[in-house]
Design a protein around this motif. Structure first.
Motif, PDB file in Angstrom:
ATOM      1  N   ARG A 190       0.822  -1.199   0.000  1.00 41.68           N
ATOM      2  CA  ARG A 190       0.000   0.000   0.000  1.00 41.68           C
ATOM      3  C   ARG A 190       0.867   1.264   0.000  1.00 41.68           C
TER       4      ARG A 190
ATOM      5  N   THR B  25       0.177   4.087  -2.846  1.00 40.65           N
ATOM      6  CA  THR B  25      -0.882   5.040  -2.550  1.00 40.65           C
ATOM      7  C   THR B  25      -0.294   6.377  -2.177  1.00 40.65           C
TER       8      THR B  25
ATOM      9  N   GLY C 134      -9.507  10.599   1.851  1.00 39.69           N
ATOM     10  CA  GLY C 134      -8.323  10.005   1.223  1.00 39.69           C
ATOM     11  C   GLY C 134      -8.647   9.538  -0.188  1.00 39.69           C
ATOM     12  N   GLU C 135      -7.798   8.659  -0.677  1.00 36.61           N
ATOM     13  CA  GLU C 135      -7.884   8.245  -2.080  1.00 36.61           C
ATOM     14  C   GLU C 135      -8.815   7.031  -2.261  1.00 36.61           C
ATOM     15  N   GLY C 136      -8.443   5.940  -1.633  1.00 36.96           N
ATOM     16  CA  GLY C 136      -9.225   4.723  -1.765  1.00 36.96           C
ATOM     17  C   GLY C 136      -8.641   3.667  -0.850  1.00 36.96           C
ATOM     18  N   PRO C 137      -9.429   2.645  -0.517  1.00 33.83           N
ATOM     19  CA  PRO C 137      -8.944   1.607   0.398  1.00 33.83           C
ATOM     20  C   PRO C 137      -7.748   0.843  -0.172  1.00 33.83           C
ATOM     21  N   GLY C 138      -6.864   0.417   0.724  1.00 35.09           N
ATOM     22  CA  GLY C 138      -5.772  -0.477   0.370  1.00 35.09           C
ATOM     23  C   GLY C 138      -6.120  -1.884   0.805  1.00 35.09           C
TER      24      GLY C 138
ATOM     25  N   GLU D  73      -7.434  -2.104   4.454  1.00 30.88           N
ATOM     26  CA  GLU D  73      -8.757  -1.488   4.548  1.00 30.88           C
ATOM     27  C   GLU D  73      -9.809  -2.399   3.925  1.00 30.88           C
TER      28      GLU D  73
ATOM     29  N   PRO E  86     -11.479   2.632   6.824  1.00 28.76           N
ATOM     30  CA  PRO E  86     -10.491   3.435   6.099  1.00 28.76           C
ATOM     31  C   PRO E  86      -9.251   3.694   6.944  1.00 28.76           C
ATOM     32  N   PHE E  87      -8.116   3.820   6.288  1.00 30.62           N
ATOM     33  CA  PHE E  87      -6.861   4.237   6.925  1.00 30.62           C
ATOM     34  C   PHE E  87      -6.516   3.398   8.160  1.00 30.62           C
TER      35      PHE E  87
ATOM     36  N   ASN F  45     -12.916   7.921   1.971  1.00 33.68           N
ATOM     37  CA  ASN F  45     -12.112   7.971   0.749  1.00 33.68           C
ATOM     38  C   ASN F  45     -12.972   8.389  -0.434  1.00 33.68           C
TER      39      ASN F  45
ATOM     40  N   HIS G 210      -0.860  13.490   1.244  1.00 33.56           N
ATOM     41  CA  HIS G 210      -1.347  12.171   1.643  1.00 33.56           C
ATOM     42  C   HIS G 210      -0.368  11.573   2.653  1.00 33.56           C
TER      43      HIS G 210
HETATM   44  N1  URA Z   1      -5.973   3.965   3.271  1.00 31.63           N
HETATM   45  C1  URA Z   1      -7.135   4.567   2.920  1.00 31.63           C
HETATM   46  O1  URA Z   1      -8.201   4.247   3.451  1.00 31.63           O
HETATM   47  N2  URA Z   1      -7.103   5.517   2.014  1.00 31.63           N
HETATM   48  C2  URA Z   1      -5.979   5.923   1.410  1.00 31.63           C
HETATM   49  O2  URA Z   1      -6.036   6.844   0.592  1.00 31.63           O
HETATM   50  C3  URA Z   1      -4.785   5.275   1.795  1.00 31.63           C
HETATM   51  C4  URA Z   1      -4.802   4.297   2.720  1.00 31.63           C
END
Ligand code: URA
Length: 292
Positions: free
Chosen positions: A38, A42, A149-153, A156, A162-163, A189, A263
């Motif tokens: 990740r 990311t 944020g951007e999106g789940p890794g 997540e 998230p995060f 995200n 980020h």
């Molecule tokens: N985890 C998240 O949930 N979002 C991100 O953008 C990066 C890590």
């Protein structure tokens, strides 16, 4: 402002990532392989534009309260907002009677719970086919601060939160340095499902998730939105330049104010940018929790 204290605190958070640090965040230990995967992709290791990192202005640091002071400040909305722990699995039974049915129009989805339930099986874009869990968002239902944020890794995607990987621990460290917890803010995200291999979400995926994000913003009605990295910046402000140029410059999104910053994954690879990002966090706090 004592930057040494912040950096020391962040170092401690990062040093505890594999065990106590993660427990401190009330989340399961991250899979190191997934976390490394990740972090590598990311929030990109470098901002998209090549300009040098903007440097903070010392006077702003002096004007800001120290982390210890921040914790004791009351929120301007009076009582601390209620927590919003969604049930781990939202079911028909857990919904209020008016939401017992799927496919409601967005405007009818008047609670986060209803919104999450409505999209629980979303297959609007190709990410639906590869995700394990849709990562809706977590935190307080009326948050002064909302982080996007951007999106789940990978982590997540496994936990549905998230995060919760390495970047999440750093984000939580910055939030903690403000005297807040993850439950005091709201974290989500741009896209709610993990892009395979942690690639950057594609435009059609961002567009598919946009109605969910917009409704989250409307329902949460945060005092300030903080975007983390390029993807959420461009999702809310398509004409924006890259994050290196735009960080720290607020803009309006509907009736909300947005403060873009770096980020956390970028900070993990570029510790020199942490002080600049910390300026943004303190400013976010001052705007979200004005003195009463
Ligand atoms: N985890 C998240 O949930 N979002 C991100 O953008 C990066 C890590």
């Amino acid at each position: 402002m004592d930057l040494t204290i912040l950096l020391g605190e962040l170092e401690r958070v990062l040093a505890r990532l594999d065990d106590a640090g993660i427990r401190h965040l009330s989340i399961a230990p991250a899979d190191p392989a997934a976390a490394a995967d990740r972090a590598a992709t990311t929030g990109s290791a470098t901002p998209t534009d090549d300009a040098p990192l903007p440097q903070g202005n010392g006077s702003e640091l002096d004007a800001a309260p120290a982390p210890g002071e921040l914790a004791s400040r009351p929120a301007s909305r009076g009582q601390r907002p209620p927590r919003f722990p969604l049930p781990a699995a939202v079911t028909q039974a857990s919904l209020a009677p008016q939401w017992k049915g799927a496919g409601l129009a967005l405007a009818e989805l008047s609670t986060l719970e209803a919104l999450q339930f409505n999209f629980r099986d979303c297959m609007a874009c190709k990410l639906g086919a590869t995700r394990n869990r849709l990562v809706f968002g977590t935190g307080c239902a009326r948050p002064p601060l909302m982080f996007i944020g951007e999106g789940p890794g990978a982590e997540e995607d496994q936990q549905g939160l998230p995060f919760v990987g390495r970047a999440g621990a750093l984000l939580a460290g910055l939030i903690a340095a403000l005297g807040l917890t993850r439950d005091d803010v709201y974290i989500t995200n741009v896209v709610k499902c993990r892009p395979p291999g942690n690639r950057t979400p594609e435009p059609d995926e961002i567009a598919s998730c946009r109605p969910i994000l917009l409704r989250q913003v409307e329902l949460l009605d945060p005092r300030l939105i903080v975007t983390l990295g390029n993807v959420p910046l461009k999702a809310l402000n398509p004409l924006a330049a890259g994050i290196t140029k735009e960080r720290g410059r607020t803009f309006a999104f509907g009736r909300w104010t947005v403060l873009p910053t770096f980020h956390p994954s970028y900070l993990l690879r570029n510790a020199a940018a942490i002080p600049t990002c910390w300026l943004d966090f303190r400013r976010a706090y001052r705007e979200a929790y004005p003195a009463v």
